[in-house]
Motif scaffolding. Structure first.
Motif, PDB file in Angstrom:
ATOM      1  N   ALA A  64       0.856  -1.195   0.000  1.00  0.00           N
ATOM      2  CA  ALA A  64       0.000   0.000   0.000  1.00  0.00           C
ATOM      3  C   ALA A  64       0.889   1.241   0.000  1.00  0.00           C
ATOM      4  O   ALA A  64       1.855   1.305   0.767  1.00  0.00           O
ATOM      5  N   PRO A  65       0.599   2.246  -0.840  1.00  0.00           N
ATOM      6  CA  PRO A  65       1.465   3.429  -0.897  1.00  0.00           C
ATOM      7  C   PRO A  65       1.310   4.376   0.283  1.00  0.00           C
ATOM      8  O   PRO A  65       2.237   5.109   0.629  1.00  0.00           O
ATOM      9  N   GLU A  66       0.119   4.353   0.912  1.00  0.00           N
ATOM     10  CA  GLU A  66      -0.151   5.305   1.987  1.00  0.00           C
ATOM     11  C   GLU A  66      -1.288   4.788   2.851  1.00  0.00           C
ATOM     12  O   GLU A  66      -2.200   4.113   2.376  1.00  0.00           O
ATOM     13  N   VAL A  67      -1.216   5.098   4.140  1.00  0.00           N
ATOM     14  CA  VAL A  67      -2.312   4.810   5.071  1.00  0.00           C
ATOM     15  C   VAL A  67      -2.682   6.109   5.764  1.00  0.00           C
ATOM     16  O   VAL A  67      -1.800   6.865   6.201  1.00  0.00           O
ATOM     17  N   VAL A  68      -3.985   6.381   5.870  1.00  0.00           N
ATOM     18  CA  VAL A  68      -4.459   7.577   6.548  1.00  0.00           C
ATOM     19  C   VAL A  68      -5.387   7.157   7.681  1.00  0.00           C
ATOM     20  O   VAL A  68      -6.306   6.353   7.474  1.00  0.00           O
TER      21      VAL A  68
END
Length: 281
Positions: free
Chosen positions: A244-248
């Protein structure tokens, strides 16, 4: 872009805004997978049935529900009800949603853990009779087939547990389920919860951590994350490590919660932080 949205199951989370926002994202051409929790619903159902929920602490300090056979039956019942309600809510918003649990098509698959290590009265013990599992495989083909046909999957535990060759439904963490799905799809993961993100001081909303991009910032994040937020950081790490490129981590009750999270609100965790951590080790 594919987005995996995990809608928290805490009592303070109202999913209505998140569902309306999903509809907006889908109408804008985004591919969305919704994953939901339901711990509060499980506890409420157990209480109505006169079953006392049992929580245990692992040697690493993580607190979770011990899922015996009776609790597992309630778990399936509660999550099935929530899944149907969320699918109906999305369909009311004009989204062609499809409900799934981890057993369907072995969406979430891995070994059952029939015994767990726990700490009781300061002593480490083995507690048997557990119905939980560890996700080792995600059926990405199933999700991609649905997404390519313009369906919006709404997924949740239980997972398909391998019990000496037999498949049985077992409990697994919803945050980590969402993380596994995001990693499989190389998707951005948005963890919607009942606070605005991760705080340096959990008691002070003014200390929101906006972004985590370096190893030092990741270490500070782990130090700050307490209680249930520690599980979310664990899930975030698994998602980022898996692709995954990013987690928010963001507020489920905000206006347009996922859209605003993708545009900058909440706490943004980047894969570069893990890479930096590994280089420093």
């Amino acid at each position: 872009m594919t987005v995996v949205i995990k809608v928290g199951g805490a009592r303070a989370v109202d999913p209505a805004g998140a569902l309306a926002d999903v509809a907006t994202l889908v109408s804008d051409g985004e591919q969305v997978v919704v994953v939901h929790g339901g711990s509060t619903k499980v506890d409420e159902t157990l209480e109505r049935l006169g079953i006392e929920p049992e929580y245990v602490e692992t040697p690493s300090g993580v607190v979770g529900r011990f899922t015996d056979e009776a609790t597992m039956e309630v778990f399936e019942m509660a999550f099935g009800h929530l899944n149907t309600q969320l699918v109906a809510g999305l369909q009311s918003e004009g989204v062609d949603a499809v409900g799934l649990n981890g057993v369907d098509g072995k969406l979430l698959y891995g070994p059952r853990k029939s015994a767990v290590r726990v700490v009781e009265d300061g002593r480490k013990k083995i507690k048997r009779g557990d119905h939980s599992g560890t996700i080792k495989r995600v059926n990405g083909d199933l999700l991609e087939s649905l997404l390519s046909d313009d369906y919006t999957p709404v997924a949740a535990p239980p997972m398909a547990g391998d019990d000496d060759g037999d498949v049985i439904p077992v409990n697994t963490d919803a945050d980590r389920s969402a993380a596994a799905i995001a990693a499989e799809l190389d998707a951005t993961l948005v963890l919607l919860t009942d606070v605005a993100g991760i705080y340096e001081d959990p008691d002070d909303p003014e200390t929101l951590i906006d972004s985590v991009e370096t190893g030092a910032e990741w270490a500070a994040l782990e130090d700050a994350a307490e209680g249930f937020m520690g599980r979310k950081v664990m899930a975030a790490e698994e998602a980022l490590a898996g692709g995954a490129p990013e987690v928010v981590v963001a507020d489920a009750n905000a206006d347009e919660p996922t859209s605003s999270a993708l545009e900058g609100s909440g706490t943004h965790l980047h894969a570069s932080a893990l890479s930096d951590t590994e280089e420093q080790q």
